[in-house]
Enzyme design. Structure first.
Site, short mmCIF file in Angstrom:
data_model
loop_
_atom_site.label_atom_id
_atom_site.label_comp_id
_atom_site.label_asym_id
_atom_site.label_seq_id
_atom_site.Cartn_x
_atom_site.Cartn_y
_atom_site.Cartn_z
CG HIS B 206 -1.77 1.11 1.51
ND1 HIS B 206 -3.14 1.05 1.29
CD2 HIS B 206 -1.51 2.37 1.93
CE1 HIS B 206 -3.68 2.22 1.60
NE2 HIS B 206 -2.71 3.05 2.00
CB CYS B 239 -5.48 17.45 2.09
SG CYS B 239 -6.02 18.99 1.34
#
Lengths: 300, 300
Positions: B206, B239
């Site tokens: 990941h 973000c």
């Protein structure tokens, strides 16, 4: 330790499709870039000022370079598209020129109004102009993997240009992913084909991050034996936030990856992140560099 | 042909730090993601609703999943942080749960208020809860390379967790670059250490693209034998345009790279780019995906 030479291209490929910025802003960016420790900088291009207005000040910029060369030992180069530009680059004092030959006919015509074969034929003229003036010449093979018009480039077209460059006595050869479409496996495959042709001649590679694979491709090139990579602070180059975006791989992102790979580079990471900030101010818009946003990791 | 299973994580890791969006918007995104052909989707997390308000609707979302499972054969999973969450996930009908153990003590404390050792000790409880209910359990080792507080993670800490997971009977193990700092060489090195421990157990990886090396790291993982990769359409997650950004690697950028590498995936590239657009609308801001901007190349 493996070492890779990074050539900083923010002042040429980085700025070429930007709105023109003042020479003073370019010199400020150049100061920041020189401070990274980089040894080679592509400073400008001697091409049509009407086609590339952002680089219309090539001769004026070239006149500023000797002081950086003397103070920091940086080697500067300029890109040219033909013998006329080569002559002007030499007259402006450039000691190293890059001549671009596009491997795809459609791109070659769109770019310089000549076929690949016609552009290849000019390598001899360019090399003569350079060598008669104690300058070096690099042949950059553009659209080495894909052309925006012709689709995938037949590797034999790349090999033919490289063969001509070697026979004529070019000092270096490079392959460029002009539209940012290549990926690691295709990078490795092309380099393996080129290796017997270029032999001991330095082979460089130039990637754009347009489809996210720029750093992966650059790393694949290094694993395949390439020791020269172009990069641009901030990932300046093209308009990264527009459709068809085409930013160069960011110098600082490349340095970050190579540092972790025990591959030596001349470029200081912190100084490169600083230079990326200078580049962002110079063009007045955000840049796609990852490290410019996230910063270096905290090293324990 | 080598095949890689992509697990789509946009609905969990992608959304978890976004402002909460309505369940209807999640279902629209889920429809788009299912249409990519992906076979595994991490749908949500059963964690503290006050800590992760964006996923507070986990049970309601879980209730919607059976129809997608039946119509498309997709396997859904949910992330949990402890036995309580595992119980709730099972009660909500999840057939596969992921339990995160952070290899760095400081991150583990910040994340779940427990040390790495305490979290490791809970693997047995989680596995029992899963297996008693015919569910599978994956142990995800977070901060596998670096911790934002502790710096580099000693690989032995990762290996200890993997050893415990294997001994207890976890169905899968995965390593996560939680803060997006790793690079290909470090990826290869850790996988080589893990290989003898995990043996035949599926090993996933990941990555976040926070420092630009996410795709290069994912490709390195595949070359090192990993056959399961997490990705998020649009690069949703974190973000990306803020300092310390941490977007997941974008599914479409990963598929583009793997396709060129003759590596088979279940995910259709065009559908993934479409899903990325749906994700962008769902969260109402730009996303870092390269292909969402540039599109696929024109294939000749």
């Amino acid at each position: 330790m493996t070492r890779v030479t990074i050539r900083e291209v923010c002042l040429r490929d980085g700025l070429q499709i930007e709105a023109p910025i003042p020479l003073s802003a370019k010199l400020e960016l150049l100061e920041a870039v020189v401070a990274t420790g980089v040894r080679e900088i592509e400073a400008t291009a001697f091409v049509s000022p009407s086609k590339v207005p952002a680089l219309a000040d090539a001769a004026a910029l070239a006149a500023e370079l000797p002081r950086f060369r003397e103070s920091h030992g940086v080697e500067f180069s300029a890109l040219v598209a033909g013998p006329g530009g080569a002559g002007r680059a030499i007259a402006a004092g450039m000691g190293s020129i890059e001549y671009v030959v596009s491997a795809a006919d459609a791109h070659s015509h769109a770019n310089v109004g000549r076929s690949t074969a016609e552009s290849t034929d000019l390598i001899a003229d360019i090399a003569r102009i350079a060598h008669e003036n104690d300058a070096t010449v690099e042949v950059i093979i553009a659209t080495a993997w894909d052309c925006p018009f012709d689709g995938p480039t037949d590797p034999s077209r790349v090999l033919d240009i490289a063969t001509a460059a070697v026979e004529i006595g070019a000092d270096r050869v490079a392959i460029a992913d002009t539209i940012g479409t290549t990926t690691p496996r295709r990078v490795t495959a092309l380099i393996e084909l080129l290796r017997p042709i270029v032999g001991d001649l330095p082979l460089g590679a130039h990637f754009h991050n347009t489809r996210g694979a720029g750093l992966a491709s650059a790393y694949a090139a290094v694993l395949a034996g390439v020791r020269r990579l172009d990069a641009s602070v901030g990932g300046l180059g093209g308009c990264p936030f527009a459709p068809g975006a085409s930013g160069n791989i960011a110098t600082e992102d490349l340095v970050y990856l190579l540092r972790d790979s025990d591959i030596g580079v001349d470029v200081d990471l912190t100084a490169a992140i600083h230079a990326a900030g200078v580049a962002r101010r110079a063009v007045g818009h955000d840049l796609p560099s990852a490290l410019l946003r996230a910063g270096d990791r905290i090293l324990g």
